[in-house]
Motif scaffolding. Structure first.
Motif, PDB file in Angstrom:
ATOM      1  N   ARG A   3       6.828  -3.852 -10.862  1.00  0.00           N
ATOM      2  CA  ARG A   3       7.241  -2.614 -10.009  1.00  0.00           C
ATOM      3  C   ARG A   3       7.232  -3.162  -8.510  1.00  0.00           C
ATOM      4  NH1 ARG A   3       2.771   1.662 -12.195  1.00  0.00           N
ATOM      5  NH2 ARG A   3       3.227   1.422 -14.153  1.00  0.00           N
ATOM      6  N   ALA A   5       8.932  -5.697  -6.953  1.00  0.00           N
ATOM      7  CA  ALA A   5      10.183  -5.866  -6.479  1.00  0.00           C
ATOM      8  C   ALA A   5      11.088  -4.584  -5.821  1.00  0.00           C
ATOM      9  CB  ALA A   5      11.199  -6.670  -7.330  1.00  0.00           C
ATOM     10  N   PRO A   6      10.835  -3.479  -6.945  1.00  0.00           N
ATOM     11  CA  PRO A   6      11.389  -2.208  -6.517  1.00  0.00           C
ATOM     12  C   PRO A   6      10.861  -1.549  -5.325  1.00  0.00           C
ATOM     13  CG  PRO A   6      11.446  -2.402  -8.965  1.00  0.00           C
ATOM     14  CD  PRO A   6      10.610  -3.469  -8.456  1.00  0.00           C
ATOM     15  N   GLN A   7       9.297  -1.762  -5.279  1.00  0.00           N
ATOM     16  CA  GLN A   7       8.926  -1.187  -4.264  1.00  0.00           C
ATOM     17  C   GLN A   7       9.202  -1.628  -2.859  1.00  0.00           C
ATOM     18  OE1 GLN A   7       4.848  -1.472  -5.866  1.00  0.00           O
ATOM     19  NE2 GLN A   7       4.940   0.847  -6.559  1.00  0.00           N
ATOM     20  N   GLU A   9      11.844  -3.496  -2.288  1.00  0.00           N
ATOM     21  CA  GLU A   9      13.241  -3.092  -1.999  1.00  0.00           C
ATOM     22  C   GLU A   9      13.379  -1.665  -0.979  1.00  0.00           C
ATOM     23  OE1 GLU A   9      17.666  -2.545  -3.802  1.00  0.00           O
ATOM     24  OE2 GLU A   9      16.070  -3.054  -4.988  1.00  0.00           O
ATOM     25  N   LEU A  10      12.539  -0.815  -1.782  1.00  0.00           N
ATOM     26  CA  LEU A  10      12.511   0.662  -1.357  1.00  0.00           C
ATOM     27  C   LEU A  10      12.006   0.535   0.056  1.00  0.00           C
ATOM     28  CD1 LEU A  10      13.049   3.597  -1.982  1.00  0.00           C
ATOM     29  CD2 LEU A  10      10.526   3.670  -3.223  1.00  0.00           C
ATOM     30  N   ARG A  43      20.794   4.470  -3.050  1.00  0.00           N
ATOM     31  CA  ARG A  43      19.896   3.383  -3.609  1.00  0.00           C
ATOM     32  C   ARG A  43      18.380   3.624  -3.496  1.00  0.00           C
ATOM     33  NH1 ARG A  43      18.498   0.522  -7.584  1.00  0.00           N
ATOM     34  NH2 ARG A  43      17.748  -1.446  -7.052  1.00  0.00           N
ATOM     35  N   GLU A  46      17.843   6.281  -6.424  1.00  0.00           N
ATOM     36  CA  GLU A  46      17.752   5.506  -7.499  1.00  0.00           C
ATOM     37  C   GLU A  46      16.409   5.180  -7.764  1.00  0.00           C
ATOM     38  OE1 GLU A  46      20.046   1.606  -9.080  1.00  0.00           O
ATOM     39  OE2 GLU A  46      21.390   3.122  -8.438  1.00  0.00           O
ATOM     40  N   LEU A  47      15.786   4.130  -6.826  1.00  0.00           N
ATOM     41  CA  LEU A  47      14.831   3.371  -6.722  1.00  0.00           C
ATOM     42  C   LEU A  47      13.643   4.318  -6.996  1.00  0.00           C
ATOM     43  CD1 LEU A  47      15.134   0.709  -3.900  1.00  0.00           C
ATOM     44  CD2 LEU A  47      14.882   0.380  -6.741  1.00  0.00           C
ATOM     45  N   GLU A  48      13.590   5.356  -6.302  1.00  0.00           N
ATOM     46  CA  GLU A  48      12.472   6.541  -6.443  1.00  0.00           C
ATOM     47  C   GLU A  48      12.517   6.978  -7.707  1.00  0.00           C
ATOM     48  OE1 GLU A  48      13.543   9.002  -3.302  1.00  0.00           O
ATOM     49  OE2 GLU A  48      12.086   8.108  -1.818  1.00  0.00           O
ATOM     50  N   ASP A  50      13.551   5.687 -10.595  1.00  0.00           N
ATOM     51  CA  ASP A  50      13.064   4.420 -11.514  1.00  0.00           C
ATOM     52  C   ASP A  50      11.671   4.186 -11.311  1.00  0.00           C
ATOM     53  OD1 ASP A  50      15.862   3.965 -12.407  1.00  0.00           O
ATOM     54  OD2 ASP A  50      16.210   2.269 -11.200  1.00  0.00           O
ATOM     55  N   LEU A  51      11.205   4.203 -10.210  1.00  0.00           N
ATOM     56  CA  LEU A  51       9.626   4.105  -9.802  1.00  0.00           C
ATOM     57  C   LEU A  51       8.980   5.269 -10.436  1.00  0.00           C
ATOM     58  CD1 LEU A  51       9.610   2.404  -6.296  1.00  0.00           C
ATOM     59  CD2 LEU A  51       8.742   1.367  -8.618  1.00  0.00           C
TER      60      LEU A  51
END
Length: 69
Positions: A3, A5-7, A9-10, A43, A46-48, A50-51
């Motif tokens: 988690r 990397a996505p966090q 990026e977010l 994006r 999308e990330l929110e 996915d997380l």
């Protein structure tokens, strides 16, 4: 670990969006900047999503394990 990397990026995208909003207030955004803003917004959504799914997954697994006992 997955988690992070996505966090990260977010977090970066949100900072960029805040800067773009400040820039818009003081001078407006060019069409290119507006398009970049829109891509970042998409994006972020999308990330929110996915997380959110990742955070719900352990709960679903826990519920499944209790139901199958």
């Amino acid at each position: 670990m997955m988690r992070e990397a996505p966090q990260l990026e977010l977090e970066l995208l949100r900072k960029q969006q805040a800067k773009a909003r400040a820039d818009e207030v003081f001078g407006g955004l060019s069409p290119v900047e507006k398009a970049a803003y829109d891509r970042r917004r998409d994006r972020i959504v999308e990330l929110e999503h996915d997380l959110s799914e990742l955070s719900e997954e352990p709960q679903r697994n826990l519920e499944f394990s209790w139901k199958n006992r």
